[in-house]
Design a protein around this motif. Structure first.
Motif, PDB file in Angstrom:
ATOM      1  N   VAL A 143      81.825  88.911   7.950  1.00  0.00           N
ATOM      2  CA  VAL A 143      81.482  87.538   8.317  1.00  0.00           C
ATOM      3  C   VAL A 143      82.504  86.546   7.770  1.00  0.00           C
TER       4      VAL A 143
ATOM      5  N   GLU B 288      84.662  97.556  10.362  1.00  0.00           N
ATOM      6  CA  GLU B 288      83.651  96.511  10.582  1.00  0.00           C
ATOM      7  C   GLU B 288      82.435  97.046  11.310  1.00  0.00           C
ATOM      8  N   ALA B 289      82.616  97.749  12.402  1.00  0.00           N
ATOM      9  CA  ALA B 289      81.493  98.207  13.214  1.00  0.00           C
ATOM     10  C   ALA B 289      80.744  99.356  12.554  1.00  0.00           C
TER      11      ALA B 289
ATOM     12  N   TRP C 227      78.983  98.022   8.530  1.00  0.00           N
ATOM     13  CA  TRP C 227      78.335  96.745   8.232  1.00  0.00           C
ATOM     14  C   TRP C 227      77.197  96.478   9.198  1.00  0.00           C
ATOM     15  N   ALA C 228      76.149  95.815   8.679  1.00  0.00           N
ATOM     16  CA  ALA C 228      75.024  95.423   9.521  1.00  0.00           C
ATOM     17  C   ALA C 228      75.443  94.298  10.460  1.00  0.00           C
ATOM     18  N   ASP C 229      74.575  93.975  11.405  1.00  0.00           N
ATOM     19  CA  ASP C 229      74.896  92.975  12.419  1.00  0.00           C
ATOM     20  C   ASP C 229      75.162  91.594  11.819  1.00  0.00           C
ATOM     21  N   ASP C 230      74.570  91.305  10.650  1.00  0.00           N
ATOM     22  CA  ASP C 230      74.773  89.981  10.059  1.00  0.00           C
ATOM     23  C   ASP C 230      76.149  89.820   9.438  1.00  0.00           C
ATOM     24  N   GLY C 231      76.915  90.927   9.307  1.00  0.00           N
ATOM     25  CA  GLY C 231      78.276  90.849   8.797  1.00  0.00           C
ATOM     26  C   GLY C 231      78.397  90.632   7.311  1.00  0.00           C
TER      27      GLY C 231
ATOM     28  N   ASN D 276      75.439  98.502   6.313  1.00  0.00           N
ATOM     29  CA  ASN D 276      74.373  99.273   6.937  1.00  0.00           C
ATOM     30  C   ASN D 276      74.171 100.558   6.128  1.00  0.00           C
TER      31      ASN D 276
END
Length: 215
Positions: free
Chosen positions: A118, A169-170, A173-177, A181
């Motif tokens: 993020v 990144e993908a 990490w979770a969707d919120d950045g 995860n």
């Protein structure tokens, strides 16, 4: 939480322990932590109940890994400072050791906030944020220097590691950045585990006690 049942196989989340002689049983008990001052009221009673369950089964708690600081950074104000954080953290560590036993080691990892996607490429926000958040991690290090045998500080993941935002990144990490995860937590756990193993090996080897800052 690592219990003293040496014959049991470590949990998959404690990959660092699997790489050496340590056969401690590491139980994954994760929840989203509030600020440290609230952790004292929310975590310690739950931990005490878990410790009692372990003791009734004939085990003991050797180590507690405490992930904290992110919400304290987010709530920073003239009334919520790094020094105040260290005071609250010292009291929390004391209460954890009061519940688990004075011989229990508390592990305080630095947070890889500077790697969060993020903030990637946001100059000058990223270096400013990294320096600001580092003030809270510095309190963990100072606390470990005060009680080196029973507090282990694990320094942050380096920017060129597999957890680096620009590379994975993908995948990690979770969707919120900003939160890892499951795969990211596993990778971070391996980093923490390696540092913990060095701490344990040094203690078992009878080396002189000194502040623990492990990679």
């Amino acid at each position: 939480m690592c219990t003293g049942r040496r014959s049991a196989r470590p949990d998959q989340t404690s990959a660092g322990c699997e790489q050496s002689w340590c056969r401690a049983r590491c139980e994954r008990r994760l929840f989203t932590p509030p600020a440290v001052n609230r952790l004292r009221t929310e975590l310690v009673p739950r931990l005490a109940a878990q410790v009692e369950s372990v003791r009734q089964a004939g085990g003991r708690v050797d180590m507690v890994v405490l992930l904290c600081g992110l919400n304290d950074v987010k709530r920073a104000s003239p009334w919520r400072t790094p020094i105040g954080f260290r005071h609250d953290l010292a009291e929390l560590v004391g209460e954890i050791q009061g519940s688990c036993g004075a011989e229990t080691t508390v592990v305080l990892p630095a947070l890889p906030l500077h790697l969060a996607p993020v903030f990637s490429g946001q100059w000058p926000l990223l270096p400013l944020l990294s320096s600001f958040a580092g003030l809270w991690d510095e309190q963990k290090k100072r606390l470990s220097e005060r009680e080196p045998p029973r507090i282990c500080f694990v320094r942050s993941v380096e920017a060129d590691s597999d957890l680096a935002a620009q590379n994975v990144e993908a995948a990690y990490w979770a969707d919120d950045g900003i939160h890892p995860n499951d795969a990211g937590y596993k990778l971070w756990g391996e980093h923490i585990g390696r540092g913990v193993m060095r701490h344990l090996e040094e203690r078992q080897g009878g080396l002189p006690s000194r502040p623990r800052e492990v990679a």
